[in-house]
Structure formats: C-alpha cells, structure tokens
Motif scaffolding. Structure first.
Motif, PDB file in Angstrom:
ATOM      1  N   ILE A 299     -86.896  46.815 -36.744  1.00 35.30           N
ATOM      2  CA  ILE A 299     -85.516  47.649 -37.267  1.00 35.30           C
ATOM      3  C   ILE A 299     -84.385  46.263 -36.685  1.00 35.30           C
ATOM      4  O   ILE A 299     -83.420  45.614 -36.752  1.00 35.30           O
ATOM      5  CB  ILE A 299     -85.191  48.183 -36.942  1.00 35.30           C
ATOM      6  N   GLU A 300     -83.908  47.339 -34.810  1.00 37.69           N
ATOM      7  CA  GLU A 300     -83.150  46.119 -33.889  1.00 37.69           C
ATOM      8  C   GLU A 300     -83.448  44.824 -33.569  1.00 37.69           C
ATOM      9  O   GLU A 300     -82.822  44.142 -33.764  1.00 37.69           O
ATOM     10  CB  GLU A 300     -83.218  46.990 -32.169  1.00 37.69           C
ATOM     11  N   LYS A 434     -81.617  53.396 -40.603  1.00 38.59           N
ATOM     12  CA  LYS A 434     -81.598  52.993 -40.936  1.00 38.59           C
ATOM     13  C   LYS A 434     -82.169  51.427 -41.535  1.00 38.59           C
ATOM     14  O   LYS A 434     -81.789  50.973 -42.194  1.00 38.59           O
ATOM     15  CB  LYS A 434     -82.406  51.457 -39.371  1.00 38.59           C
TER      16      LYS A 434
END
Ligand code: ADP
Length: 606
Positions: A299-300, A434
C-alpha cells in the motif's frame, strides 16, 4: 560622464541580485557559499568603479585617492577570479567521490599565491591615465593583476577540459560565458582601455550563474528532488526486502503447514492431533502476519491494486458470519446480525478487499470483547446504479480511550499494548483504513472506554442487474485421481516433499524435478503429465521462463499451475497473464489445492 553608465547599471544589477539571492532561503552547500562571495565582491567592485569614475571627473588631480581605490578594486578582482576558479574546481569534482582532500589542498595553495599577489598589488606602482574623459590604470601592479587573472582563466579552462565528464549541462554555461567574455574584454581593452567593462562583465557572469545553477529555488527543488529520490529508493528497498523476506518465511511455513495438515489426517493419538491442530492454527496466524506486513508495504509503495469483479454480497456476508463465529472459541459472546434485505444481490467491486476490511473489524471486536455481544449490521443506500454499503461492527468490549482514537489507524500502534495479553501486530486497522481509502470509502469509529466500540465503514459498489451464477460447490471434497500424473517443479527439496505429501491423498503418480531445465528435458522426451505444478523463483530459469520454453514445444498442452511463495496481491493476475492456467500460493492451503486438483484432474470421487 558617459563612462559612468555601464558601472552604474552594473551596480543596480548587482544590488538587485544580492537582495534577491540573500532574501531567499538558501541551501547551504559549498558552491552556494562561494557564489555568495562572488556576489559580494562584484557588488563592492561596482561601487568602487562608480567612485573611481566619479572622482576621475570631479577631482582628477586626487591621484592618491584614485590609486588607492584602484588597488582596492584590484583586490576585488583577485578575490573574484580566485573564487570563480574554486567554484569551477568544486563543481567539476566527481559528485559521487567528492574528494574534499584535493579541494582543500587547492584552496590552501591558491590562498598562499593570492597572498603574495595581494602584497605585490599593494606595493607595486599603479599609474592613472586620465585624459579627455578616458581613464584607466596601468603599471606593474595592474600588469601583475592581469597576469594572475589570465592564469586563473587558463586554470579554469584546463579544469573544465580535464573533468568535462563530471560537469553536466547548465553548469557549463557560466564557464563558457566567462571564457567568451574574457576574450572580448581583452580585445576591447587593447583598442579602448578607457571603456571600463570589468565590473559589468563580472555582474553579467553572476547573473548567468544565478539563473542557471545558483538560483536558490532551483537549488532547493534539486535538493528536494534528490531527497525525494533517496526516500523513494529507500522505500522501494524496504518493499523489496519485505517481499523477499515474506517469500523466505513462506518457504519454511509451507513445510510446517503442509506436513502438519498431512499429519493431522493420519491415525494418531488424540493428544497429538490437538497439538498438531495448534501448530496449524499458529502457522495460520504467522501467515496472516506475513500477509499483513506485505499488504502495508505494498500500500505504501502504491503497488496495491483494487481489482473489481462481480460478486455475490450475501455469500460474503454468510462467510464472514461463520468465520467470526469460528473465532469466538469459548467466549460467551452473542453475535447479532442484521442485514438490509434490499441490498442488491450482485455487486461490482473488489470483494476480496471488502471482505478483508470487514473481517479485520469483526476479528478485532472478537479479540477486544470478553463478554456481551458483537453486532454486525449492513444497510444500504441505493442511487442510480450505485449501492452505498454502510457496514458497522459494534461490540461491548474494552473500548478505546478518547485521546487514543487518533492513533488507532497508525501502523504498528497498539493501544494499551502493555496492559493487554491479546495477540496482534497493530497493522490490522492501518491496512483497513488504507484499503477503505483505496476503495474511495470512509471509516469512522465511536468508542466509550470500558463500554465498547463501533466501527462504521461506508463504501460504494456498483449494482449489477443480472442473475449471478453461483459456483455450485463450496464444500471440501477430495478426489481419487488415480492414474493421473503430476509433475512438480521446485528448486527447494522441502517444498517438493510438502507438495508431494499433500498430493498423496489423491493417489496421483508424482514426478519431482528441481529445475525448469529438468522439466523441459522430460517434456522434450515426450513424457506425459496431466498437470504441472511449477515454482517461480528458481535459479537460472524461473517459472515464467520455463513456461515460455514449454509453450514453444510442439503440441504442448499440459495445464501448468504456478505454485509460488510470491503471494503479493496482484500476483495471481500477473501469472495468469503470463499464461499459467492457475495459481496456487505457498504455504499450500488444502482447500485451494483441492480446487486445483478438482479443476484439472477430476476423475471419480474417493
Ligand atoms: P492489532 O489488533 O493487531 O493490535 P489493529 O490495527 O487491528 O491491531 O488495532 C490497533 C489497536 O486498536 C489494537 O491494539 C487495540 O488496542 C485497538 N482496537 C482495535 N479494535 C478495537 C476494538 N474493537 N475494541 C477495542 N480496542 C480496539
């Protein structure tokens, strides 16, 4: 007084440049510091030049003052030439191995030479020619200065030519401008020594430098870009590390899960069976953690994709309820369920991620509630072809302190971690948030410490107006695939053993090879198989390459299933795109293996 025009213009230009340069936030690099000295010296030079010309007109007989001003001006030229040389020397150093030792030696040597020249400039005679509005200085001190500046010019040209590879694009501009202007200056001085151009030329070069390499804004952007690239590189390295670490962990985990699953089916004492089931559930928790770490790093790195498909929402709700009930264990918790009957049965969205979001919330409510209830509610708001799902998970658990709610969605943050013995990594809610954001939804939390919490998620999903053909079979059912031949390709012997052990139940004939090459040899020798399970990360020839070579073999039509520890989301799609017939991730889940066997080798029931 017309001689004054050029130095006066240079003065204003220099002044403006100094104001603009020093009023901005500067990056404190060596080049910038040298450039500040260049600006200051040329500014002082323009002032002195204006004074010299002015006094030359109004007080022409004051030779002593004119000589003194000229000597001070010479010092400015000397310092300017010296600084410019140091600047060029510095920017032509190889950025990667900026050898400051060499640079420092050059600074010290040139400093001593400059001191000697300075003394000469101060002691040698200077004469002033001032006739009919034409004024210039001459004499030994002047010649000494010009020779020194000429030497610096020579050194600059040599430095640039020797290190031409190290300097890039815009850094050439002021160097070339200086060389060009210096030549022009020498020619002009020959024909018209009274045209006092030096201060204008220095200002002009400063201007060029400002707009090409020394603009604080450009420098700041450059520094920021550099820092950004470094951060990106570090982040990519972290993602790579995490995915390779997860791959490494998956391999031994595959062995633990595979063998313990196989063992639990053997005829063994009850106590051993219980212990084995503990091993299975512990390894499942470990797998969940590995998946969580992988998810957050993806995700990051913006590598997590939302994959939308049509799905049956009611089926997901049912699965979630039964998973939650299974997780209750012996906790005295009532699971209250309330689903809005008007929710359209078939929706379009990323059902796997949606399920992951809800499951995280439900798992937490089970984890953080000792007694009482868990309320799982889903309602909907329908507008045109969009259905807004409003999902809430409420519990009568420990609750969250008001001041800690802000930290709830921060990764690795566990509230009251010291006081709780509840297992967790602090990743669940960070991932959940997220994912919700990636699906353009919202998540809110209401909680009263000691009383309970309520998490509410709102996510839009498209409505599909067509009947959904449900997969007929969802139950686990083993098959006897006797007579079928399976080839397993994996460089890791332990992995081969696990896969072979799990396949034993289907009575298939198993062949194992440890490389893509060996697999190609078998197929080229016309060995027949009904299914190939192929690992990806193998030395020399990986799974994708092996498949590519297999497909080149005439008449090759054996289904090839990717069997890999590379289980990042999106990998299934990647491997299917590469041409694999299906995908199975390690650690091998029995139920998933069963699906594959059923799909490719279904024969008759056991
Ligand atoms: P984990 O549960 O693995 O620690 P999460 O990110 O899922 O990580 O949750 C972060 C923290 O939020 C938990 O450690 C817990 O303190 C708190 N928390 C989450 N859900 C609840 C809940 N339903 N009730 C009380 N506290 C919760």
């Amino acid at each position: 007084m017309s001689n004054l025009y050029i130095p006066v213009c240079a003065f204003f230009c220099s002044l403006l440049l100094i104001i603009v340069f020093f009023s901005k936030k500067n990056v404190k690099t060596k080049e910038t510091k040298i450039f500040s000295v260049l600006l200051i010296t040329s500014f002082i030079d323009t002032i002195i030049m204006v004074l010299i010309i002015y006094i030359g007109y109004v007080d022409a007989d004051n030779i002593k003052l004119l000589v003194l001003l000229n000597r001070i001006d010479f010092i400015q030229y000397l310092v300017w030439a010296w600084m410019f040389y140091l600047y060029i020397y510095y920017i032509t150093l190889n950025i990667k191995e900026k050898s400051l030792k060499g640079y420092n030696i050059v600074v010290r040597t040139t400093f001593i030479i400059n001191l000697i020249i300075l003394i000469l400039i101060l002691v040698l005679p200077v004469d002033i020619y001032n006739v009919n509005n034409v004024m210039y200085s001459y004499g030994l001190a002047t010649n000494c200065l010009y020779v020194t500046c000429g030497l610096y010019l020579f050194l600059i040209i040599v430095t640039v030519l020797v290190n031409i590879k190290n300097i890039k694009n815009k850094k050439y501009v002021p160097v070339f401008a200086l060389i060009f202007l210096a030549v022009i200056l020498l020619i002009v001085r020959q024909f018209n020594p009274g045209l006092l151009l030096i201060s204008a030329v220095l200002t002009y070069i400063n201007l060029i430098m400002y707009f090409t390499i020394e603009n604080p804004d450009l420098k700041l952007i450059k520094e920021l870009n550099f820092a950004r690239n470094q951060a990106l590189e570090a982040n990519n390295a972290k993602t790579d590390f995490l995915s390779s670490m997860s791959h490494e962990i998956r391999t031994p985990l595959n062995a633990i899960m595979g063998f313990s699953q196989a063992l639990s089916e053997e005829d063994i004492p009850k106590s051993a069976k219980e212990e084995i089931s503990d091993i299975v559930s512990a390894s499942e928790s470990l797998l969940e953690i590995v998946n969580g770490i992988l998810d957050i790093s993806k995700i990051e790195a913006n590598k997590l994709e939302i994959i939308n498909t049509e799905y049956d929402f009611n089926k997901i709700l049912k699965e979630l309820v039964s998973l939650t009930k299974a997780r209750l264990g012996d906790k005295p918790l009532e699971v209250k369920v309330s689903f809005d009957p008007t929710i359209p049965p078939i929706l379009y969205g990323d059902h796997l991620r949606l399920k992951q979001i809800i499951l995280n919330l439900l798992t937490n409510s089970v984890k953080y509630t000792k007694e009482g209830y868990i309320k799982f509610e889903v309602s909907s708001i329908i507008k045109d072809d969009v259905c807004r799902l409003i999902i809430s998970v409420e519990d009568s658990g420990i609750g969250i302190k008001k001041e800690k709610i802000d930290k709830l969605f921060t990764k690795f943050e566990r509230l009251d971690a010291d006081n709780t013995t509840i297992e967790g990594t602090g990743l669940g809610l960070a991932i959940t948030k997220k994912l919700v954001e990636l699906m353009r939804g919202n998540i809110v939390v209401q909680s009263v410490y000691g009383k309970g919490s309520k998490f509410t998620v709102a996510i839009d999903q498209k409505i599909v107006n067509k009947p959904y053909i449900e997969e007929k079979e969802t139950t686990f059912e083993e098959f006897n695939a006797e007579g079928k031949k399976v080839l397993i390709v994996d460089d890791n012997v332990l992995n081969l053993k696990v896969a072979a052990r799990l396949l034993q139940n289907y009575n298939v004939a198993i062949t194992q090879v440890t490389s893509g090459f060996d697999c190609l040899v078998l197929i080229n020798n016309h060995e027949y198989f009904d299914l190939i399970l192929c690992d990806d990360m193998m030395p020399k020839m990986n799974g994708a390459e092996t498949l590519k070579q297999l497909k080149k073999i005439e008449g090759f039509s054996i289904p090839v299933v990717m069997l890999t520890a590379n289980a990042i989301s999106g990998m299934r799609e990647k491997y299917l795109n590469d041409g694999f017939d299906d995908y199975l991730s390690k650690p091998i889940q029995k139920i998933e293996l069963n699906k594959i066997i059923k799909k490719f080798l279904k024969n008759n029931k056991l």
